[in-house]
Structure formats: C-alpha cells, structure tokens
Enzyme design. Structure first.
Site, PDB file in Angstrom:
ATOM      1  N   TYR A  86       0.859  -1.194   0.000  1.00  0.00           N
ATOM      2  CA  TYR A  86       0.000   0.000   0.000  1.00  0.00           C
ATOM      3  C   TYR A  86       0.892   1.240   0.000  1.00  0.00           C
ATOM      4  CZ  TYR A  86      -3.833  -3.181   1.283  1.00  0.00           C
ATOM      5  OH  TYR A  86      -4.763  -4.201   1.323  1.00  0.00           O
ATOM      6  N   GLY A 119     -17.443   1.888  -1.138  1.00  0.00           N
ATOM      7  CA  GLY A 119     -18.254   3.088  -0.940  1.00  0.00           C
ATOM      8  C   GLY A 119     -19.643   3.007  -1.555  1.00  0.00           C
TER       9      GLY A 119
HETATM   10  N1  LIG Z   1      -6.788  -8.529   0.473  1.00  0.00           N
HETATM   11  C1  LIG Z   1      -7.014  -7.773  -0.566  1.00  0.00           C
HETATM   12  O1  LIG Z   1      -6.753  -8.144  -1.717  1.00  0.00           O
HETATM   13  C2  LIG Z   1      -7.626  -6.410  -0.353  1.00  0.00           C
HETATM   14  C3  LIG Z   1      -8.141  -5.685  -1.454  1.00  0.00           C
HETATM   15  C4  LIG Z   1      -8.720  -4.449  -1.195  1.00  0.00           C
HETATM   16  C5  LIG Z   1      -8.781  -3.941   0.091  1.00  0.00           C
HETATM   17  N2  LIG Z   1      -8.243  -4.671   1.139  1.00  0.00           N
HETATM   18  C6  LIG Z   1      -8.329  -4.193   2.532  1.00  0.00           C
HETATM   19  O2  LIG Z   1      -9.685  -3.969   2.844  1.00  0.00           O
HETATM   20  C7  LIG Z   1      -9.855  -2.650   3.373  1.00  0.00           C
HETATM   21  C8  LIG Z   1     -11.224  -2.131   3.032  1.00  0.00           C
HETATM   22  O3  LIG Z   1     -11.369  -2.001   1.629  1.00  0.00           O
HETATM   23  P1  LIG Z   1     -11.491  -0.578   0.928  1.00  0.00           P
HETATM   24  O4  LIG Z   1     -11.015   0.477   1.856  1.00  0.00           O
HETATM   25  O5  LIG Z   1     -10.810  -0.646  -0.391  1.00  0.00           O
HETATM   26  O6  LIG Z   1     -13.042  -0.500   0.586  1.00  0.00           O
HETATM   27  P2  LIG Z   1     -14.358  -0.229   1.469  1.00  0.00           P
HETATM   28  O7  LIG Z   1     -14.031  -0.262   2.911  1.00  0.00           O
HETATM   29  O8  LIG Z   1     -15.405  -1.150   0.960  1.00  0.00           O
HETATM   30  O9  LIG Z   1     -14.790   1.227   0.997  1.00  0.00           O
HETATM   31  C9  LIG Z   1     -13.947   2.326   1.116  1.00  0.00           C
HETATM   32  C10 LIG Z   1     -14.629   3.499   0.384  1.00  0.00           C
HETATM   33  O10 LIG Z   1     -15.831   3.803   1.064  1.00  0.00           O
HETATM   34  C11 LIG Z   1     -15.829   5.182   1.451  1.00  0.00           C
HETATM   35  N3  LIG Z   1     -16.377   5.235   2.810  1.00  0.00           N
HETATM   36  C12 LIG Z   1     -15.888   4.641   3.929  1.00  0.00           C
HETATM   37  N4  LIG Z   1     -16.663   4.893   4.993  1.00  0.00           N
HETATM   38  C13 LIG Z   1     -17.678   5.682   4.549  1.00  0.00           C
HETATM   39  C14 LIG Z   1     -18.793   6.289   5.158  1.00  0.00           C
HETATM   40  N5  LIG Z   1     -19.040   6.120   6.475  1.00  0.00           N
HETATM   41  N6  LIG Z   1     -19.630   7.036   4.398  1.00  0.00           N
HETATM   42  C15 LIG Z   1     -19.406   7.216   3.088  1.00  0.00           C
HETATM   43  N7  LIG Z   1     -18.356   6.663   2.437  1.00  0.00           N
HETATM   44  C16 LIG Z   1     -17.495   5.904   3.150  1.00  0.00           C
HETATM   45  C17 LIG Z   1     -14.385   5.619   1.419  1.00  0.00           C
HETATM   46  O11 LIG Z   1     -14.281   6.970   1.083  1.00  0.00           O
HETATM   47  P3  LIG Z   1     -13.719   8.069   2.155  1.00  0.00           P
HETATM   48  O12 LIG Z   1     -12.248   7.888   2.194  1.00  0.00           O
HETATM   49  O13 LIG Z   1     -14.149   9.352   1.572  1.00  0.00           O
HETATM   50  O14 LIG Z   1     -14.380   7.776   3.459  1.00  0.00           O
HETATM   51  C18 LIG Z   1     -13.803   4.732   0.320  1.00  0.00           C
HETATM   52  O15 LIG Z   1     -14.007   5.313  -0.941  1.00  0.00           O
HETATM   53  C19 LIG Z   1      -8.704  -1.863   2.744  1.00  0.00           C
HETATM   54  O16 LIG Z   1      -8.454  -0.675   3.447  1.00  0.00           O
HETATM   55  C20 LIG Z   1      -7.591  -2.873   2.798  1.00  0.00           C
HETATM   56  O17 LIG Z   1      -7.003  -2.885   4.098  1.00  0.00           O
HETATM   57  C21 LIG Z   1      -7.681  -5.888   0.921  1.00  0.00           C
END
Ligand SMILES: NC(=O)c1ccc[n+]([C@@H]2O[C@H](COP(=O)([O-])OP(=O)(O)OC[C@H]3O[C@@H](n4cnc5c(N)ncnc54)[C@H](OP(=O)(O)O)[C@@H]3O)[C@@H](O)[C@H]2O)c1
Length: 290
Positions: A68, A218
């Site tokens: 990351y 999101g």
């Molecule tokens: N193992 C893997 O291959 C893999 C792949 C992808 C991700 N991950 C892990 O999974 C974690 C979560 O995935 P992710 O962060 O990509 O996706 P997510 O948690 O599904 O969604 C994140 C998105 O949602 C928005 N968001 C978050 N809280 C919100 C709220 N309360 N209201 C409105 N919008 C909101 C964020 O924007 P804002 O920043 O504007 O809040 C961001 O655009 C990652 O941080 C990473 O650690 C792992």
C-alpha cells in the site's frame, strides 16, 4: 445515536488463531495512500488523525500491506500509533509487487516473500508480525514454497500467525496441510457474496474471515442505496448498516472498513453498536441483489 461515543467494543471479540483476541470491527488502511494506492495521501495529517481516532475509539485490529503506497501506509501507522498499545494487532500482507498506480502483480518466490516480511517488520517497527497474510497465491510458484517460507519464518519467531487472501476452499485446504491458516481475507460484502463457501468453511473451522471491500468501495455507503430505508429507522447511515449486516452474518467475520476521513471512521466504528434483528438481516440480504 451519539456516534462519537460508540466504540468498537460493542460488537464483541474474536480470538485469531485461538489466542490473539481482537475487537471484531477493525480498520483497513488502504485508503490512506495516494490515488491508485500509490504514493502519499493528499492530506497526510488527516491520515494520521484517522488512525489515531480509530485507536481512540477502541479499534485494536488494523489491516495493512507493504504494497500500500508501497510502504506509505506502514510508515503512517508507525507515525500515528508507535509505541503501540499492548493489545494492538497489526495484520499485514506480502506477495504483491507494485509497478505503478492500480498495478498489482503477484510474486511468491520465497526470497521475495522473506524480503517483504523483513520490510514490514522494519517499517512497522515490530519484532514479530501478529498476522501475516499471503496477499495472493502466485500461480507460477508451488504453493509449498510460498506457504512453506512463511511457515519457516513463523518457526523463526518473525511471524505469529499466518493467513491467506483471495483464495478458494480447495486452496485453503491445500495450504492448511502445510501450516495452520488462521484467517482468510476475501472480497465479501452485502452486494457480493461470491465467497460464501469460503466463509462457511471458515465458520466451521473457527478461521477468522476478513471481508475486503466491506462497503463495496463506498457503493453501499451512498445515500439512496437500498440500505437507506432501514438506515433511517435505526437513525443510522447506509455504511453503518452494511457493516452491521456483516457483523451479524457470522461471529468469525472481522470487517476492516477503509476511509481517509475522520468523520467516516467515527461513523463506521459506531456500526458496532447497531444490532439488526433476524428479520432486518433477511430484509437486507434480499434487498441488495448480488
Ligand atoms: N486482500 C485484498 O486483496 C484487499 C483488497 C482491497 C482492500 N483490502 C483491505 O480492505 C480494506 C477495506 O477495503 P477498501 O477500503 O478498499 O473499501 P471499502 O471499505 O469497501 O470502501 C472504502 C470506500 O468507502 C468510502 N467510505 C468509507 N466509509 C464511509 C462512510 N461512512 N460514508 C461514506 N463513504 C465511506 C471511502 O471513502 P472516504 O475515504 O471518503 O471515506 C472509500 O471510498 C482496505 O483498506 C484494505 O485494508 C484488501
């Protein structure tokens, strides 16, 4: 609901590997880097504040990876939270290389995995990694060599527990013959339940299941989503309902919602305080088509 006062304790705990207790609602750091998960964030000070707010609200399970940024997220974790609280569990990953924004390539050669474990230890300022996940299985390298190298580093004391990411039940069974696999991190949320069989395997074997994209990046957080009506009834936001649904789906689920904003991290952690009834859970399961 007084959002500021809800802490991650409310959704209970899970013991990773039977001995490493974490509060189930965690935080994923991927959104704290630059565009395409590449380089520095737009607002590094806000990134530090997000991490500190999550910890302040009781989160003790943080998911990261040296890829990351690369390295950016781990540096931010150390800047924001070091020296670490005794109960903080940092889960990190190895096995993906970066060649630019949004470019991810698996490399599972043992010497590369070893280097990444060492870089995670160095950048996070740790002597042992609590949970080391293989980010992707590299199809060009025998599974025994990849998981075997991590098992060797576990014997050396550099890793406490081993997990896998984005795998099938067959891969999980094959890896479990090489060493204990205590967590799986697969894409899973209300709108995408393709990993249901893997989740069921995890439930049956007390393996932690860490759903990535818990908010469908999101999409499920948007006003006007099918979660809206029920969210209003709970005086809550759609994102909170999407997380409450995951928490109710199974006691082995450990959601790690990602956000770059302090307001959203407070909101997401408050989801730990929302309990859905069986009927509400079913309504949501049926309302959001996969
Ligand atoms: N193992 C893997 O291959 C893999 C792949 C992808 C991700 N991950 C892990 O999974 C974690 C979560 O995935 P992710 O962060 O990509 O996706 P997510 O948690 O599904 O969604 C994140 C998105 O949602 C928005 N968001 C978050 N809280 C919100 C709220 N309360 N209201 C409105 N919008 C909101 C964020 O924007 P804002 O920043 O504007 O809040 C961001 O655009 C990652 O941080 C990473 O650690 C792992």
């Amino acid at each position: 609901m007084a959002v500021e006062h809800v802490t991650s304790d409310a959704s209970g705990t899970f013991k990773i590997g039977g001995d490493l207790e974490v509060k189930r609602l965690g935080y994923g750091v991927m959104q704290l880097t630059g565009k395409g998960v590449w380089g520095d964030p737009r607002d590094p000070e806000e990134a530090v504040r997000v991490l500190q707010k999550a910890a302040e609200l009781g989160v003790n399970f943080i998911d990261t990876a040296d890829s990351y940024g690369p390295f950016v997220a781990n540096h931010l974790i150390k800047k924001a939270l070091y020296p670490y609280a005794e109960d903080l569990v940092i889960a990190t990953k190895v096995g993906l290389t970066r060649c630019g924004p949004n470019d991810w390539r698996p490399v599972g050669r043992p010497e590369y995995l070893r280097q990444q474990v060492e870089l995670n230890l160095r950048d996070l300022g740790l002597e042992q990694i609590d949970l080391l996940q293989l980010h992707r299985i590299d199809p060009k390298v025998p599974l025994e060599d990849q998981v075997g190298e991590l098992a060797a580093m576990k014997k050396e004391g550099k890793i406490r527990h081993i997990g896998l990411s984005q795998i099938s039940v067959e891969e999980l069974e094959a890896a479990s013959k090489i060493t204990d696999i205590v967590t799986v991190q697969n894409l899973y949320n209300l709108a995408n339940r393709e990993s249901e069989a893997v989740l069921e395997y995890c439930e049956a074997n007390q393996i932690g299941f860490i759903p990535w994209f818990p908010l469908a990046t999101g999409k499920l957080a948007k006003e006007g989503s099918p979660l809206d009506q029920l969210a209003k009834k709970h005086d809550a936001k759609p994102a909170q309902l999407a997380l409450a649904w995951l928490l109710k789906r199974s006691p082995v689920i450990l959601p790690i919602p990602g956000t770059s904003s302090v307001d959203h991290v407070v909101e997401n952690i408050a989801a730990a305080g929302i309990t859905l009834s069986d009927e509400e859970f079913e309504t949501l399961s049926n309302a959001v088509s996969e």
